[in-house]
Design a protein around this motif. Structure first.
Motif, mmCIF file in Angstrom:
data_model
loop_
_atom_site.group_PDB
_atom_site.id
_atom_site.type_symbol
_atom_site.label_atom_id
_atom_site.label_comp_id
_atom_site.label_asym_id
_atom_site.label_seq_id
_atom_site.Cartn_x
_atom_site.Cartn_y
_atom_site.Cartn_z
ATOM 1 N N SER A 40 0.829 -1.082 0.174
ATOM 2 C CA SER A 40 0.417 0.308 0.373
ATOM 3 C C SER A 40 0.831 1.310 0.136
ATOM 4 C CB SER A 40 -0.926 -0.032 1.486
ATOM 5 O OG SER A 40 -1.988 1.313 1.296
ATOM 6 N N GLU A 41 1.759 1.919 0.962
ATOM 7 C CA GLU A 41 2.981 2.237 0.913
ATOM 8 C C GLU A 41 3.590 2.560 -0.185
ATOM 9 O OE1 GLU A 41 2.129 4.796 2.831
ATOM 10 O OE2 GLU A 41 1.312 3.707 5.184
ATOM 11 N N TYR A 42 4.222 1.210 -0.514
ATOM 12 C CA TYR A 42 4.342 1.650 -2.209
ATOM 13 C C TYR A 42 3.821 2.079 -3.303
ATOM 14 C CZ TYR A 42 7.267 0.021 -6.213
ATOM 15 O OH TYR A 42 8.036 0.175 -7.693
ATOM 16 N N ALA A 43 2.587 1.174 -3.421
ATOM 17 C CA ALA A 43 1.596 2.008 -4.439
ATOM 18 C C ALA A 43 0.978 3.799 -3.935
ATOM 19 C CB ALA A 43 0.076 1.153 -3.870
ATOM 20 N N LYS A 44 1.573 3.957 -3.194
ATOM 21 C CA LYS A 44 1.324 4.975 -2.123
ATOM 22 C C LYS A 44 2.400 6.276 -2.841
ATOM 23 C CE LYS A 44 -0.569 4.833 1.444
ATOM 24 N NZ LYS A 44 -1.244 5.407 2.291
ATOM 25 N N HIS A 45 3.481 5.811 -3.474
ATOM 26 C CA HIS A 45 4.101 6.248 -3.691
ATOM 27 C C HIS A 45 5.246 7.288 -2.304
ATOM 28 C CE1 HIS A 45 4.867 5.315 -7.649
ATOM 29 N NE2 HIS A 45 3.767 5.809 -7.862
ATOM 30 N N ASP A 46 4.791 6.519 -0.859
ATOM 31 C CA ASP A 46 4.743 6.752 -0.146
ATOM 32 C C ASP A 46 6.006 6.098 0.881
ATOM 33 O OD1 ASP A 46 5.286 8.102 3.029
ATOM 34 O OD2 ASP A 46 3.533 7.776 3.783
ATOM 35 N N LEU A 47 7.620 6.843 0.021
ATOM 36 C CA LEU A 47 8.645 6.645 0.680
ATOM 37 C C LEU A 47 9.392 6.402 1.394
ATOM 38 C CD1 LEU A 47 10.396 6.312 -2.736
ATOM 39 C CD2 LEU A 47 8.783 4.908 -2.172
ATOM 40 N N GLU A 48 8.824 7.369 2.521
ATOM 41 C CA GLU A 48 9.497 8.037 3.763
ATOM 42 C C GLU A 48 8.378 6.684 4.461
ATOM 43 O OE1 GLU A 48 9.355 11.021 7.022
ATOM 44 O OE2 GLU A 48 9.328 11.667 4.584
ATOM 45 N N ALA A 49 7.460 6.344 5.089
ATOM 46 C CA ALA A 49 6.742 6.027 5.449
ATOM 47 C C ALA A 49 7.046 4.078 5.313
ATOM 48 C CB ALA A 49 5.205 5.938 4.754
ATOM 49 N N LEU A 50 6.943 3.831 3.931
ATOM 50 C CA LEU A 50 7.543 2.931 3.918
ATOM 51 C C LEU A 50 9.267 2.274 3.951
ATOM 52 C CD1 LEU A 50 7.789 -0.128 2.099
ATOM 53 C CD2 LEU A 50 8.066 1.162 -0.029
ATOM 54 N N SER A 51 10.210 3.421 4.287
ATOM 55 C CA SER A 51 11.039 3.268 4.847
ATOM 56 C C SER A 51 11.503 3.233 5.956
ATOM 57 C CB SER A 51 12.419 4.380 3.920
ATOM 58 O OG SER A 51 13.253 3.545 4.963
ATOM 59 N N LEU A 52 10.031 3.518 7.045
ATOM 60 C CA LEU A 52 10.086 3.131 8.362
ATOM 61 C C LEU A 52 9.514 1.987 8.251
ATOM 62 C CD1 LEU A 52 8.966 6.918 9.183
ATOM 63 C CD2 LEU A 52 10.957 5.997 10.022
ATOM 64 N N VAL A 53 8.911 1.267 7.884
ATOM 65 C CA VAL A 53 8.456 0.164 8.211
ATOM 66 C C VAL A 53 9.195 -0.593 7.887
ATOM 67 C CG1 VAL A 53 6.730 -1.726 7.298
ATOM 68 C CG2 VAL A 53 5.984 0.631 7.392
ATOM 69 N N LEU A 54 9.976 -1.165 6.604
ATOM 70 C CA LEU A 54 11.278 -1.805 6.111
ATOM 71 C C LEU A 54 12.466 -1.701 7.307
ATOM 72 C CD1 LEU A 54 11.327 -1.755 2.780
ATOM 73 C CD2 LEU A 54 10.374 -3.641 3.878
ATOM 74 N N HIS A 55 12.750 -0.448 7.860
ATOM 75 C CA HIS A 55 13.401 -0.172 9.089
ATOM 76 C C HIS A 55 13.110 -1.137 10.083
ATOM 77 C CE1 HIS A 55 17.643 1.636 10.606
ATOM 78 N NE2 HIS A 55 16.421 1.674 11.834
ATOM 79 N N SER A 56 12.038 -0.523 10.654
ATOM 80 C CA SER A 56 11.997 -0.850 11.688
ATOM 81 C C SER A 56 11.438 -3.349 11.311
ATOM 82 C CB SER A 56 10.059 -0.892 12.477
ATOM 83 O OG SER A 56 9.447 -1.707 12.483
ATOM 84 N N LEU A 57 10.864 -3.415 11.195
ATOM 85 C CA LEU A 57 11.385 -5.041 10.555
ATOM 86 C C LEU A 57 12.653 -5.587 10.537
ATOM 87 C CD1 LEU A 57 9.451 -7.727 9.404
ATOM 88 C CD2 LEU A 57 9.770 -6.723 7.243
ATOM 89 N N LYS A 58 13.036 -4.603 9.853
ATOM 90 C CA LYS A 58 14.758 -5.086 9.396
ATOM 91 C C LYS A 58 15.211 -5.245 11.159
ATOM 92 C CE LYS A 58 17.935 -1.886 9.355
ATOM 93 N NZ LYS A 58 18.991 -1.064 9.024
ATOM 94 N N GLY A 59 14.840 -4.498 12.231
ATOM 95 C CA GLY A 59 15.516 -3.992 13.702
ATOM 96 C C GLY A 59 14.442 -5.997 14.421
ATOM 97 N N SER A 60 13.526 -5.287 14.217
ATOM 98 C CA SER A 60 12.948 -6.733 14.640
ATOM 99 C C SER A 60 12.538 -8.175 14.709
ATOM 100 C CB SER A 60 11.325 -6.673 15.114
ATOM 101 O OG SER A 60 10.595 -6.707 13.389
ATOM 102 N N SER A 61 13.353 -8.608 13.037
ATOM 103 C CA SER A 61 13.678 -9.715 12.527
ATOM 104 C C SER A 61 14.929 -9.955 13.038
ATOM 105 C CB SER A 61 13.206 -10.269 11.602
ATOM 106 O OG SER A 61 13.984 -9.051 10.027
ATOM 107 N N ALA A 62 16.114 -9.159 12.906
ATOM 108 C CA ALA A 62 16.954 -9.200 12.951
ATOM 109 C C ALA A 62 17.333 -10.065 14.292
ATOM 110 C CB ALA A 62 18.136 -8.275 12.622
ATOM 111 N N MET A 63 17.037 -9.309 15.025
ATOM 112 C CA MET A 63 16.873 -9.410 16.392
ATOM 113 C C MET A 63 16.373 -10.514 16.960
ATOM 114 S SD MET A 63 15.846 -7.613 20.059
ATOM 115 C CE MET A 63 13.441 -9.376 20.297
ATOM 116 N N LEU A 64 15.373 -11.297 16.071
ATOM 117 C CA LEU A 64 14.632 -13.154 16.421
ATOM 118 C C LEU A 64 15.475 -14.105 16.090
ATOM 119 C CD1 LEU A 64 10.840 -11.719 16.921
ATOM 120 C CD2 LEU A 64 12.406 -12.438 18.526
ATOM 121 N N GLY A 65 16.427 -13.641 15.233
ATOM 122 C CA GLY A 65 16.963 -14.991 14.247
ATOM 123 C C GLY A 65 16.366 -14.810 12.886
ATOM 124 N N ILE A 66 15.316 -14.177 12.822
ATOM 125 C CA ILE A 66 14.745 -14.409 10.937
ATOM 126 C C ILE A 66 15.370 -13.173 10.266
ATOM 127 C CG2 ILE A 66 12.335 -14.416 10.119
ATOM 128 C CD1 ILE A 66 11.205 -13.733 13.455
#
Length: 108
Positions: A40-66
């Protein structure tokens, strides 16, 4: 578990397996519909919001070994930072890695 480095994740919580399992289950609950938000964020071209979502996912998944989810979300976030477009292939790979982790977490 497929898609999850349990040993690495447990080390992040100092070997507290009960806490680790709780965090994995919370991850699955919180991130279950994440790809809808990503697309959805990508379709809206809201790259700032998309970057925040991806950055958060990166941190939480890395911490959990995903690790695959962490690597893919980091790569996608870097693409945005560098001003490059994301591809459907990247979106699909992230969706598949998330689904694999969710399936593994359900088997716990």
């Amino acid at each position: 578990l497929p898609g999850i480095d349990v040993d690495a994740g447990c080390k992040q919580v100092l070997g507290n397996k009960e806490l680790y399992l709780k965090l994995l289950q919370q991850f699955a609950e919180d991130k279950h519909n994440l790809m809808v938000k990503v697309r959805s964020e990508y379709a809206k071209h809201d790259l700032e919001a998309l970057s925040l979502v991806l950055h958060s996912l990166k941190g939480s998944s890395a911490m959990l070994g995903i690790n695959q989810v962490a690597l893919l979300s980091a790569s996608m976030d870097q693409c945005i930072t560098d001003g490059n477009d994301l591809t459907e292939v990247q979106m699909d790979e992230l969706a598949e890695a998330l689904e694999l982790s969710f399936t593994s977490i359900k088997e716990l």
